[in-house]
Design a protein around this motif. Sequence first.
Motif: not given
Length: 124
Positions: A51-55, A101-108
């Motif tokens: 999930i990104n930083s803001s949701g 960072g903002p995201g969302p990210y799937s990479g570890a």
Amino acid sequence: QVQLVESGGGLVQAGGSLRLSCAHSGRTFSRYAMGWFRQAPGKEREFVAAINSSGGSTRYADSVKGRFTISRDNTKNTVYLQMNSLIPEDAAVYYCTAGAGPGPYSGASNYNIWGQGTQVTVSS
């Protein structure tokens, strides 16, 4: 130093539900992208949800789409993973993770803070 503490794991029957929580100890939780990964015995750690930083934006592994929901409450410094329709293949240690960072990210590699993990066991 920021710490992540997961809770909510346990034993559930196939078809059941669990909700995992992850509490972030820092004051800047709302600046972090958050994610959940899991690792089953003998397998590599794999991405589950982010999930990104803001949701406002989320990302899921294909294996959990439609069954799992990630959310966050920036007023409580907490991210959640609602898991429904659990199957035995979902059994694993689930890790919460945070990344700048903002995201969302799937990479570890996008994450640099990891929790200790919480065990999820699904009986058939």
